[in-house]
Motif scaffolding. Structure first.
Motif, PDB file in Angstrom:
ATOM      1  N   LEU A  58       0.779  -1.253   0.013  1.00  0.00           N
ATOM      2  CA  LEU A  58       0.198  -0.194  -0.008  1.00  0.00           C
ATOM      3  C   LEU A  58       0.798   1.262   0.055  1.00  0.00           C
ATOM      4  O   LEU A  58       0.414   2.252  -0.568  1.00  0.00           O
ATOM      5  N   ASN A  59       2.223   1.146   0.423  1.00  0.00           N
ATOM      6  CA  ASN A  59       2.742   2.459   0.804  1.00  0.00           C
ATOM      7  C   ASN A  59       4.216   2.768   0.038  1.00  0.00           C
ATOM      8  O   ASN A  59       4.874   3.713  -0.158  1.00  0.00           O
ATOM      9  N   ASP A  60       4.679   1.274  -0.513  1.00  0.00           N
ATOM     10  CA  ASP A  60       6.044   1.453  -1.283  1.00  0.00           C
ATOM     11  C   ASP A  60       6.074   1.375  -2.566  1.00  0.00           C
ATOM     12  O   ASP A  60       6.062  -0.012  -3.004  1.00  0.00           O
ATOM     13  N   HIS A  61       5.804   2.237  -3.419  1.00  0.00           N
ATOM     14  CA  HIS A  61       5.683   2.230  -4.647  1.00  0.00           C
ATOM     15  C   HIS A  61       6.648   2.982  -5.591  1.00  0.00           C
ATOM     16  O   HIS A  61       6.502   3.760  -6.381  1.00  0.00           O
ATOM     17  N   ASN A  62       7.767   2.381  -5.570  1.00  0.00           N
ATOM     18  CA  ASN A  62       9.145   2.587  -6.163  1.00  0.00           C
ATOM     19  C   ASN A  62       8.781   2.334  -7.590  1.00  0.00           C
ATOM     20  O   ASN A  62       8.762   1.024  -7.905  1.00  0.00           O
ATOM     21  N   PRO A  63       9.024   3.271  -8.536  1.00  0.00           N
ATOM     22  CA  PRO A  63       8.802   2.674  -9.873  1.00  0.00           C
ATOM     23  C   PRO A  63       9.739   1.700 -10.578  1.00  0.00           C
ATOM     24  O   PRO A  63       9.680   1.013 -11.300  1.00  0.00           O
ATOM     25  N   LEU A  64      11.032   1.705  -9.898  1.00  0.00           N
ATOM     26  CA  LEU A  64      11.907   0.542 -10.066  1.00  0.00           C
ATOM     27  C   LEU A  64      11.370  -0.821  -9.874  1.00  0.00           C
ATOM     28  O   LEU A  64      11.714  -1.765 -10.688  1.00  0.00           O
ATOM     29  N   TYR A  65      10.364  -1.104  -9.177  1.00  0.00           N
ATOM     30  CA  TYR A  65       9.885  -2.356  -8.775  1.00  0.00           C
ATOM     31  C   TYR A  65       9.201  -2.763  -9.882  1.00  0.00           C
ATOM     32  O   TYR A  65       9.035  -4.084 -10.087  1.00  0.00           O
ATOM     33  N   VAL A  66       8.740  -2.192 -10.963  1.00  0.00           N
ATOM     34  CA  VAL A  66       7.948  -2.313 -12.021  1.00  0.00           C
ATOM     35  C   VAL A  66       8.915  -3.600 -12.997  1.00  0.00           C
ATOM     36  O   VAL A  66       8.501  -4.418 -13.497  1.00  0.00           O
ATOM     37  N   GLN A  67      10.071  -2.804 -12.879  1.00  0.00           N
ATOM     38  CA  GLN A  67      11.175  -3.565 -13.854  1.00  0.00           C
ATOM     39  C   GLN A  67      11.603  -4.761 -12.988  1.00  0.00           C
ATOM     40  O   GLN A  67      11.668  -5.753 -13.516  1.00  0.00           O
ATOM     41  N   LEU A  68      11.707  -4.567 -11.879  1.00  0.00           N
ATOM     42  CA  LEU A  68      12.146  -5.886 -11.059  1.00  0.00           C
ATOM     43  C   LEU A  68      11.321  -6.944 -11.034  1.00  0.00           C
ATOM     44  O   LEU A  68      11.840  -8.095 -11.051  1.00  0.00           O
ATOM     45  N   VAL A  69       9.960  -6.863 -11.265  1.00  0.00           N
ATOM     46  CA  VAL A  69       9.200  -8.084 -11.102  1.00  0.00           C
ATOM     47  C   VAL A  69       8.769  -8.442 -12.655  1.00  0.00           C
ATOM     48  O   VAL A  69       7.997  -9.429 -12.645  1.00  0.00           O
ATOM     49  N   ASP A  70       9.393  -7.922 -13.544  1.00  0.00           N
ATOM     50  CA  ASP A  70       9.032  -8.068 -15.119  1.00  0.00           C
ATOM     51  C   ASP A  70      10.310  -9.123 -15.326  1.00  0.00           C
ATOM     52  O   ASP A  70      11.494  -8.863 -15.332  1.00  0.00           O
TER      53      ASP A  70
END
Length: 301
Positions: A58-70
């Motif tokens: 709910l609170n940690d929305h780092n744009p980098l994460y989108v790449q990390l889980v892809d």
């Protein structure tokens, strides 16, 4: 059947039909947590690992994460951080199932969707592969947005595709065993090894010096299982340290193939933060390893 098991069955049916997508995360996350664990979610003062994972959703929305889980896009990140020698060779990438030319694929390969869990086809012999079923499975998974399953934020905006990787197998074990390193801001704490996935799924936890931890997370363990310490364990630990720096919590999945280390995937929300622990004390200890002050505040790492 418990009330929560019954509710989960109903939930899965509604989820697959997209009938719960309208619920805001702030409503859905406490709901799925309560339904799965039987406990009320404490977001004002999260303590356990699972509670903090919900808070991070709910609170940690780092744009980098989108790449990390892809599973496709993360390859570029891995090559940059630790080098492309740790990547499983890529055979192809497609946006649509109908674009895959199976005739041109090697006899052995692995097809997987980049954006979810379970969208995978393992081919050990193309002559025996049911191509029609494989296409159907991939098509079904391409239509899904994994984010809606338990509101794991990082998956929400991943653009779906299909990738094909080289089929890998260790000559000694005749298997591809992955070693899941639970890390907290650059510090690996323990390793999870899953086995017998399709016939009595078991899961052992090990310390970094390969001693069995007699605690279970979701699946039963087996103290008699002969799971040898990988020869390249020290290298894998160093890789896990490097890849997890700056991240409040992440699971680094690595493979050991004939003594060589390969990257598997990064998982930011292990088990969706709803898997049951056999020890409340261990769940709280894992929670203490997560520093919520590391959550994204607007600057990309």
């Amino acid at each position: 059947m418990s009330i929560y098991t019954a509710l989960r069955t109903v939930y899965l049916k509604l989820y697959k039909k997209g009938m719960l997508n309208f619920l805001p995360d702030t409503v859905f996350v406490p709901f799925i947590y309560r339904m799965s664990t039987g406990k009320k979610l404490n977001l004002s003062n999260p303590v356990t690992f699972n509670e903090k994972v919900q808070w991070l959703k709910l609170n940690d929305h780092n744009p980098l994460y989108v790449q990390l889980v892809d599973k496709y896009a993360v390859r570029e990140y891995i090559a940059k951080i630790i080098g492309n020698q740790f990547l499983i060779p890529l055979i192809g990438k497609w946006s649509r199932v109908e674009d895959i030319d199976f005739e041109k694929l090697p006899n052995e390969f692995v097809l997987k969707c980049n954006h979810d869990s379970g969208g995978i086809v393992i081919c050990k012999d193309k002559k025996t592969l049911d191509i029609k079923s494989a296409k159907k499975k991939l098509e079904d998974h391409l239509k899904r947005n994994h984010y809606y399953m338990s509101r794991e934020w990082a998956y929400k905006n991943v653009i779906p595709c299909i990738i094909c990787e080289k089929y890998m197998v260790d000559n000694k074990t005749q298997d591809l065993r992955d070693y899941k390193f639970f890390c907290f801001n650059g510090v690996p704490k323990f390793i999870q090894v899953d086995f017998n996935r399709f016939a009595g799924h078991k899961r052992n936890l090990y310390t970094l010096d390969w001693k069995l931890i007699d605690i279970t997370i979701k699946c039963p363990n087996d103290s008699n299982a002969n799971i040898e310490k990988p020869a390249n364990l020290n290298e894998m630990i160093e890789i896990a340290k490097e890849l997890s720096k700056g991240l409040p919590e992440v699971r680094i999945d690595l493979y050991s193939v004939n003594g060589k280390t390969y990257f598997g995937e990064l998982t930011l929300y292990h088990g969706g933060g709803i898997e049951k622990f056999s020890s409340d004390e261990f769940a709280q200890e894992m929670g203490s390893w997560i520093d919520l002050s590391l959550a994204y505040k607007g600057d990309i790492r």
